[in-house]
Design a protein around this motif. Structure first.
Motif, PDB file in Angstrom:
ATOM      1  N   SER A 182     -14.240  -7.708   4.832  1.00  0.00           N
ATOM      2  CA  SER A 182     -13.100  -7.432   3.621  1.00  0.00           C
ATOM      3  C   SER A 182     -12.048  -8.330   3.992  1.00  0.00           C
ATOM      4  O   SER A 182     -11.354  -8.337   3.224  1.00  0.00           O
ATOM      5  N   SER A 183     -11.913  -8.830   4.978  1.00  0.00           N
ATOM      6  CA  SER A 183     -10.677  -9.577   5.441  1.00  0.00           C
ATOM      7  C   SER A 183     -10.923 -10.797   5.302  1.00  0.00           C
ATOM      8  O   SER A 183      -9.917 -11.796   5.578  1.00  0.00           O
ATOM      9  N   SER A 192      -9.024  -6.629   2.225  1.00  0.00           N
ATOM     10  CA  SER A 192      -8.081  -6.201   3.065  1.00  0.00           C
ATOM     11  C   SER A 192      -7.166  -7.031   3.609  1.00  0.00           C
ATOM     12  O   SER A 192      -6.266  -7.261   4.589  1.00  0.00           O
ATOM     13  N   VAL A 197      -7.771  -3.491  -4.283  1.00  0.00           N
ATOM     14  CA  VAL A 197      -8.612  -2.514  -4.314  1.00  0.00           C
ATOM     15  C   VAL A 197      -9.144  -2.065  -5.608  1.00  0.00           C
ATOM     16  O   VAL A 197      -9.706  -0.972  -6.073  1.00  0.00           O
ATOM     17  N   ILE A 227      -4.253  -0.004   2.573  1.00  0.00           N
ATOM     18  CA  ILE A 227      -4.452  -1.433   2.460  1.00  0.00           C
ATOM     19  C   ILE A 227      -3.209  -2.273   2.131  1.00  0.00           C
ATOM     20  O   ILE A 227      -2.345  -1.726   1.060  1.00  0.00           O
ATOM     21  N   LYS A 243      -0.789  -4.835   0.175  1.00  0.00           N
ATOM     22  CA  LYS A 243      -1.345  -5.661  -0.932  1.00  0.00           C
ATOM     23  C   LYS A 243      -0.230  -6.648  -1.066  1.00  0.00           C
ATOM     24  O   LYS A 243       1.189  -6.757  -0.633  1.00  0.00           O
TER      25      LYS A 243
END
Lengths: 294, 340, 272
Positions: free
Chosen positions: B50-51, B136, B152, B204, B206
């Motif tokens: 996710s990163s 993320s 998200v 998270i 943003k």
């Protein structure tokens, strides 16, 4: 840096040049091109290991050249150029695209640039062109800045790749390039960034007749990339901008470098190194090798 | 009637098993690789990170290919015969799609379906299952939060994954299509805790909102003539990198290609509005003859014209065009400067 | 999918302009192909691509579809090489049309230059076939030279009618010995003939430079921008509002046009 800025400001203030094409800092590890006509803006100019672009590409652009002419006089364009970018400028002068008197070259003693924005400057991240570079001092310039510094040492991966490809048989080599060219999306970023791709109208854009299929399928991609390789043989100065610009990471400069090696072997010619020698294609000699004919 | 979201849990191992089954069934499984969404041949390729930053290109080419035949023709003497193209409507599952990619098909749907319905696009997108993955991380080019999305956002995903820990994901079933897809794998699913995964989403970081898209819309309307465009036009080199890596740029060209004396096909190919010949008339007249006009068109199309026509911004904020621009033109910076 | 059509007749209008008279190969298509004056189509020369022209014939005369094109680019060159009996493709009709129903009961002034007569001719014939619905009909047509005038046959027919006033002009220097029409640029000819603007709609098509200089003349004569109808020609590929090259602002010329009033055009971003 201040030296550069002051110098550029003076050039503009004294109206010796119409514009300064240079680099400005965007983030700590990224710069971008800037075309300055207002002397006050020269404070944005920088020069460092993140000045990747080859700004010579702007010298032939109609809109930039239009800045040169005002009502009552014609002025030069000043350009901030790395020693390797000067090769491109020389090649453009050799090919009669610009005149030496039209450009004011501001250059540097260069010890290399990074391969991509965001990298730290060290041997591992050195741009491919810097690894093989032999011109740390510009061959031609109107003003030079910077001290001579050592270029970090690094292995020549691109030469290794060329040698590796040489060892393959032609079918295997074809497969390699097929898989690379399959990725091509025909965005023509390679053409856009290339200072030597100065044609007003590229052969790929010509529709009557259509020489090169515009579709980015295998045949279209091969035609484009092969035409590009041939048109740049003896002209490409090896700045590697095409590699950097390609969004699909196709190793375009492998082809150009291999062709340059061929040209050097056959004709002892290296593009963009001397204002005195004529261009390769523009200079036929009866003693020239016939090996180029297949 | 809108579908009611369901919250489940799936272990990473089971998710990979599911992927293995998708491949075994002969479907195409796409997952973000290093440069692009790659076709997964073996589940060991799957990273589900996710990163990771957005890949260099989106999966646009799987709904809207870079070059596709739309009809075949055969010529004989003075007659012509036309042959339809059979669109390959193979099921495609995108695993770990970035939230800045997931909504792209929804945005494009408007264009390809207003007035005339583009059957090529529609058939392909019908067979798409999008499994989104929360994002993320971001860099200086990301601006999804400025165009109404977020790292998200479940918008456009059929299923949505939220990493709970090293080896577990919360899996949200967002659409009917997603439910249909996941049904055969219900043995892998356990009931999830929405509050718990919401907590992950909230934690998270943003990207900061860089501009107000409504203000930009208004500014563009008032500033068709503005010296700012000229500055950009001087630097931009007129390639189509930005358009071709964009998940929602959709302009195309139609060309005929003969592959023998009597046979050929009509191709629909990607085209870019930054190319000088894009709007060049046969007579030589060109409405967008200089680069500044073409760049102005690009920004206006994304942030004004498309909004006026279809109510959505033609941009997902992924930042690909800026990250890849050979001369580092940053659309976020330019749009943020669309004010006086 | 384009419809296939056979070239039934070829008319050389001028040294560089041709008209095709076309018949759909499929009888069903010929029956159902319905269009209005001002709409356009995409014509294919298979192997070289498609090109956009208006439908030059009137919807009131449906036996054969006509299109006229000037040989300029790849596709028009390819079309020019075709002979009677050859097959081309037609997609359409696309775009909007001249609001002839709304114009009923009005005087109509047609102004055309060069190949701009093609879209106008479609309207003229449509109007002449329903002549009783309209008041005075006048036509001003100009071209660079006598040989550049297109639709010479049609013009002769219009001239022979008593219920239509026709002025044909050629640019200074374009006249031939024995030329009995006007000599002068279209705007000047209109200024001289000074048509009434009262209850009159104008249908204006021609090269941009003609439109540019005609508009002030019309304004001086009292014509309102919303009573002047013209067409915009932009490069098009799909004709379906998708490919993205004909748009001017959020207007797709292929869907929202090609017919616009001058008032509408003034509101668009000036980029065409």
């Amino acid at each position: 840096m201040d030296e550069l800025r002051n110098y550029a400001r003076e050039l503009l203030e004294k109206e010796e040049v119409a514009a300064v094409i240079g680099y400005q800092q965007v983030t700590e590890k990224r710069t971008k091109p800037i075309v300055i006509t207002d002397p006050a803006e020269t404070s944005r100019l920088v020069f460092n290991e993140y000045c990747l672009n080859n700004l010579a590409v702007y010298l032939t652009k109609a809109r930039i050249r239009s800045l040169m002419r005002t009502k009552d006089k014609t002025m030069k364009l000043a350009i901030v150029a790395k020693p390797c970018d000067v090769h491109s400028i020389v090649a453009l002068i050799q090919e009669n695209q610009i005149h030496r008197n039209d450009v004011h070259i501001i250059s540097f003693n260069c010890h290399g640039v990074v391969k991509d924005f965001g990298c730290d400057f060290n041997g591992d991240n050195l741009a491919a062109k810097c690894i093989k570079c032999e011109t740390h001092k510009p061959l031609y310039f109107d003003k030079i800045f910077g001290e001579e510094k050592q270029t970090p040492k690094a292995g020549d991966a691109s030469l290794e790749k060329i040698n590796e490809l040489e060892k393959l048989n032609s079918k295997e080599r074809f497969e390699f390039f097929k898989s690379e060219f399959d990725k091509c999306i025909k965005c023509y970023a390679c053409r856009a960034v290339c200072p030597l791709c100065y044609c007003q109208r590229c052969i790929t854009d010509k529709a009557i007749p259509r020489w090169i299929e515009s579709s980015s399928h295998q045949r279209g991609n091969f035609s484009w990339n092969i035409v590009r390789a041939f048109h740049l043989s003896g002209r490409c100065t090896g700045c590697g901008e095409c590699d950097r610009a390609c969004p699909m990471d196709i190793p375009l400069s492998l082809i150009n470098r291999r062709m340059a090696m061929e040209v050097k072997d056959l004709f002892s010619f290296v593009s963009g190194r001397s204002l005195e020698t004529p261009t390769l294609v523009g200079n036929f000699d009866k003693k020239d090798s016939d090996e180029i004919f297949m | 009637m809108s579908f009611k979201m369901e919250e489940k849990i799936i272990s990473k191992d089971d998710l990979l098993k599911l992927c293995g089954d998708v491949i075994a069934k002969g479907h195409t499984l796409l997952a973000p690789g290093i440069a692009e969404y790659e076709q997964v041949k073996d589940v060991s390729q799957i990273r589900l990170d996710s990163s990771a930053l957005p890949t260099k290109t989106s999966y646009k080419s799987y709904v809207f290919p870079k070059a596709e035949p739309i009809l075949y023709y055969k010529r004989s003497k003075s007659d012509v015969q036309l042959i339809d193209v059979d669109v390959n409507g193979k099921k495609i599952v995108v695993l770990g799609a970035k939230p800045c990619d997931t909504n792209s098909i929804n945005i494009l749907k408007h264009l390809f379906n207003w007035d005339y319905e583009d059957e090529f696009f529609n058939l392909r997108q019908k067979h798409f299952v999008i499994i989104g993955l929360m994002c993320s991380s971001f860099d200086e080019y990301c601006f999804c939060t400025s165009v109404g999305s977020s790292p998200v956002s479940e918008e456009g995903s059929d299923l949505f994954l939220i990493p709970i820990n090293e080896d577990k994901f919360a899996l949200r079933i967002i659409t009917e299509k997603g439910k249909e897809f996941i049904e055969p794998y219900s043995e892998f699913l356990k009931d999830g805790d929405e509050a718990k995964s919401n907590a992950v989403l909230e934690s998270i970081k943003k990207p900061e909102v860089a501009f107000d898209s409504k203000q930009v819309h208004e500014w563009l309307g008032d500033n068709f003539e503005n010296p700012k465009w000229e500055g950009i036009g001087n630097v931009c080199l007129s390639c189509a990198q930005c358009a071709f890596v964009c998940p929602v740029c959709h302009c195309f060209d139609l060309v005929d290609e003969d592959y023998s004396y009597s046979e050929g096909r009509r191709m629909k190919n990607w085209d870019g509005c930054q190319f000088g010949h894009f709007t060049l008339h046969a007579s030589g007249h060109n409405p967008r003859d200089i680069q500044s006009k073409r760049y102005r068109q690009r920004v206006n199309h994304k942030f004004r014209y498309y909004v006026d026509k279809f109510g959505e911004i033609l941009c997902t904020g992924c930042g690909r065009c800026s990250r890849g621009c050979p001369v580092s033109i940053d659309i976020k910076e330019i749009v943020s400067n669309c004010k006086d | 999918m384009p419809h296939l059509a056979e070239i039934r007749e070829i008319i050389d209008e001028s040294p560089d302009t041709r008209t095709f008279r076309l018949m759909f190969k499929d009888a069903g298509t010929a029956e159902s192909f319905d269009f209005k004056a001002g709409q356009f189509a995409e014509y294919s020369a298979f192997g070289d691509g498609e090109s956009t022209f208006c439908i030059a014939s009137s919807p009131t005369r449906k036996d054969l579809i006509e299109c006229s094109f000037k040989v300029y680019g790849k596709v028009t060159q390819s079309l020019q090489r075709l002979n009677v009996g050859d097959t081309i493709g037609i997609r359409g009709p696309y775009g909007n049309w001249f609001p002839l129903d709304e114009l009923k009961g009005k005087n109509l002034l047609f102004i055309a230059g060069g190949i701009g007569l093609a879209p106008v001719r479609c309207v003229i014939e449509n109007v002449l076939d329903k002549r009783e619905d309209y008041k005075n009909v006048s036509i001003v047509y100009g071209a660079r030279s006598v040989s550049d005038l297109i639709y010479k046959q049609e013009i002769r027919e219009w001239k022979s009618r008593t219920d239509v006033s026709v002025i044909v002009t050629v640019d200074p220097g374009g006249e031939t010995p024995g030329w009995d029409g006007e000599v002068g640029f279209v705007p000047a000819v209109i200024e001289k003939s000074a048509p009434t603007s009262e209850n009159t709609a104008v249908i204006l098509c021609g090269p941009p430079v003609m439109i540019k200089f005609t508009m002030p003349v019309l304004t001086n004569l009292g014509f309102k921008d919303e009573d002047v109808y013209t067409t915009l020609e932009n490069r098009m590929k799909c004709g379906l509002g998708k490919c993205g090259r004909c748009n001017i602002g959020n207007v797709y010329v292929c869907k929202d046009g090609p017919v616009f009033t001058y008032a509408q055009i003034k509101k668009l971003p000036q980029e065409f």
